[in-house]
Design a protein around this motif. Structure first.
Motif, PDB file in Angstrom:
ATOM      1  N   HIS A 159       0.858  -1.181   0.000  1.00 32.34           N
ATOM      2  CA  HIS A 159       0.000   0.000   0.000  1.00 32.34           C
ATOM      3  C   HIS A 159       0.891   1.226   0.000  1.00 32.34           C
ATOM      4  O   HIS A 159       1.522   1.543   1.003  1.00 32.34           O
ATOM      5  CB  HIS A 159      -0.914  -0.007   1.231  1.00 32.34           C
ATOM      6  N   ILE A 160       0.935   1.892  -1.127  1.00 36.46           N
ATOM      7  CA  ILE A 160       1.845   3.015  -1.275  1.00 36.46           C
ATOM      8  C   ILE A 160       1.418   4.200  -0.410  1.00 36.46           C
ATOM      9  O   ILE A 160       2.243   5.045  -0.063  1.00 36.46           O
ATOM     10  CB  ILE A 160       1.943   3.409  -2.770  1.00 36.46           C
ATOM     11  N   VAL A 182       6.942   0.064  -4.205  1.00 37.44           N
ATOM     12  CA  VAL A 182       6.742   1.475  -4.497  1.00 37.44           C
ATOM     13  C   VAL A 182       6.346   1.678  -5.960  1.00 37.44           C
ATOM     14  O   VAL A 182       5.635   2.607  -6.309  1.00 37.44           O
ATOM     15  CB  VAL A 182       8.016   2.285  -4.158  1.00 37.44           C
ATOM     16  N   ARG A 183       6.775   0.800  -6.830  1.00 37.70           N
ATOM     17  CA  ARG A 183       6.453   0.872  -8.245  1.00 37.70           C
ATOM     18  C   ARG A 183       6.859   2.206  -8.854  1.00 37.70           C
ATOM     19  O   ARG A 183       6.069   2.888  -9.485  1.00 37.70           O
ATOM     20  CB  ARG A 183       4.964   0.609  -8.485  1.00 37.70           C
ATOM     21  N   GLY A 184       8.096   2.557  -8.642  1.00 40.78           N
ATOM     22  CA  GLY A 184       8.646   3.752  -9.274  1.00 40.78           C
ATOM     23  C   GLY A 184       7.934   5.013  -8.832  1.00 40.78           C
ATOM     24  O   GLY A 184       7.396   5.098  -7.744  1.00 40.78           O
ATOM     25  N   MET A 196      -3.511   0.821  -2.862  1.00 39.49           N
ATOM     26  CA  MET A 196      -2.987  -0.531  -2.935  1.00 39.49           C
ATOM     27  C   MET A 196      -2.108  -0.686  -4.170  1.00 39.49           C
ATOM     28  O   MET A 196      -2.427  -0.172  -5.233  1.00 39.49           O
ATOM     29  CB  MET A 196      -4.166  -1.507  -2.978  1.00 39.49           C
ATOM     30  N   VAL A 197      -0.992  -1.374  -4.016  1.00 41.92           N
ATOM     31  CA  VAL A 197      -0.139  -1.720  -5.156  1.00 41.92           C
ATOM     32  C   VAL A 197       0.198  -3.200  -5.061  1.00 41.92           C
ATOM     33  O   VAL A 197       0.284  -3.752  -3.961  1.00 41.92           O
ATOM     34  CB  VAL A 197       1.171  -0.900  -5.172  1.00 41.92           C
TER      35      VAL A 197
END
Length: 426
Positions: free
Chosen positions: A160-161, A257-259, A266-267
């Motif tokens: 969860h970012i 973090v996905r960049g 949510m990620v």
RNA sequence: GCCGGGGUGGGGUAAUGGUAUCCUUGGGGACUGUGGAUCCCCUGACCCGGGUUCGAUUCCCGGUCCCGGCCCCA
């Protein structure tokens, strides 16, 4: 000789059969979940992508001016297009709106294992909410898509970012620095995070909190180990619903973090550990992009699957399906019989079977050899003796067994024989 | 953008400063109505450009593409 552009590939019939089978399995899964297909242009105004990700991504895109001097980019991904489509033409449709897509994407990057300049993605976007049940639906679809391909070995990680983002933006006022810190966290370079914080006179206790959160990995219960936030309850509910969906083997990973992208809640990511450096086969999360493109803010959750990497992962598991391009081969015994052979192959094809006939004017021996090398399961021999009895010979290419069948009933007889073969195999 | 390893017929290979071996595939033929066999024949290659040299596929430089890795990964 004209070479293929760097980072692109040609796919032959056998490979395409495998790719289409995988794609079809995932498409079916999307339909079972109530997602409808959309297709958007292969190229868009470059702005669509720079709006979302900043000017610097121009370096990684295929961008050009068209004859009207418009700045155009080959799409590097499809989510932005889908949301643009939604904002432009679908914003009043009933929510939630469930859309999926399959298509090629382009990135100007250096090719390596699992990374090409033209690659293929299948993705889905659920537009309408950002609650746990929405996230669960999307993750569940993602996992079922992976399962449907026959892939066994993959890891699902959910994070969860919002937790890290709110902490960091609270403590760091400068957005650029906050962004850099997030980027460093993504790379798991916590030394750099510490240095950046120190250089900007920010308390070292933030670093401790960051490493604690980013290091939170494991079952849902690891949430207890860090300070309670709004996201906690969200994640607990999400994991609970996933369990009801039969998905209980995913990991919590707050370090995802996905960049520097647009995800806000949510990620999640799925890796195929058998792949090398490029092992991530799927990435997704929830975001609000619509207002960026001039629409009302609407929450969405989506993901994209790297089909090429899925294929590589399946190969690594040796799950590549067998490719038999033909069921039946029709062979005339002599030139005078050719015209009967055409009539017969036509009849077989009309029945829906995959049939082929000698086109090379080969003799019977060579024709049977060709049929065998193409993997035909049955041969139909059209000869003068048989024709005298209005019949043809049906030959089982595996056993060599032959039977005489009436010419009018070839297709039916072939169908029966193929069914028998299949049932013997299983 | 950077680093390492590679480019010989469609595929896989061998050798070589004097244009190339073998296997396989492909096409044809023998076997004159039964197949992955055997025999015979044929097509077909030194990534591109420049340099050194009488002569470069071979040595040198640059490019290009492939494989892997870094960066990046929307």
């Amino acid at each position: 000789m004209i070479q293929r552009p760097r980072g692109t590939r040609d796919f032959g019939p056998a490979e395409m059969a495998g790719r289409r089978a995988v794609e079809q399995a995932m498409r079916n899964t999307c339909h079972r979940f109530g997602f409808g297909e959309v297709v958007t242009p292969t190229f868009e105004q470059a702005e669509l992508f720079t709006l979302r990700s900043g000017e610097e991504i121009v370096d990684e895109m295929y961008v050009f001016r068209d004859k009207g001097n418009r700045e155009i980019a080959l799409r590097p991904e499809i989510t932005a297009s889908v949301i643009r489509f939604f904002v432009n033409e679908m914003s009043t449709m009933p929510k939630p709106l469930k859309l999926y897509y399959v298509g090629n994407c382009f990135r100007y990057e250096n090719p390596q294992s699992g990374r090409y300049r033209e690659f293929f993605q299948l993705g889905a976007e659920l537009i309408g909410n950002d609650n746990p049940e929405t996230d669960a639906e999307v993750i569940s679809l993602a996992v079922e898509c992976m399962r449907s391909t026959g892939l066994h070995n993959f890891d699902v990680r959910i994070g969860h970012i919002g937790i890290l983002k709110s902490l960091i933006t609270e403590e760091i006022e400068d957005g650029a620095i906050a962004g850099n810190v997030l980027r460093m966290i993504d790379k798991e370079d916590f030394d750099a995070v510490g240095q950046t914080l120190e250089a900007n006179g920010i308390s070292g206790s933030l670093l401790e909190s960051i490493t604690a959160i980013a290091g939170t990995k494991g079952g849902v219960d690891v949430l207890e180990s860090i300070e309670e936030t709004e996201a906690h309850e969200h994640l607990r509910e999400l994991f609970e619903i996933l369990k009801l969906y039969g998905i209980d083997d995913c990991q919590l990973d707050l370090g995802i973090v996905r960049g520097l992208d647009y995800y806000s809640g949510m990620v999640f990511e799925i890796d195929a550990p058998k792949l090398g450096a490029e092992k991530q086969v799927l990435g997704g999360g929830s975001y609000t992009l619509s207002e960026l493109f001039g629409g009302e803010p609407v929450f969405s959750t989506g993901f994209a699957i790297g089909i090429d990497r899925v294929m590589l992962a399946l190969e690594a598991e040796k799950e590549a399906p067998e490719y038999a391009p033909m069921d039946v081969f029709v062979v005339p015994t002599e030139d005078a019989m050719r015209k009967y052979a055409f009539a017969i192959v036509s009849k077989i094809r009309a029945r829906g079977l995959r049939a082929d006939v000698d086109l090379m004017r080969r003799n019977m021996s060579k024709s049977l050899k060709y049929a065998s090398s193409k993997g035909a399961r049955l041969a139909v021999i059209v000869g003068k003796d048989e024709m005298a009895k209005r019949s043809v010979t049906l030959r089982d290419m595996k056993s060599g067994e032959q039977t005489l069948v009436p010419a009018d009933l070839v297709a039916e007889e072939l169908e029966k024989a193929l069914e028998n073969q299949s049932s013997e195999q299983s």
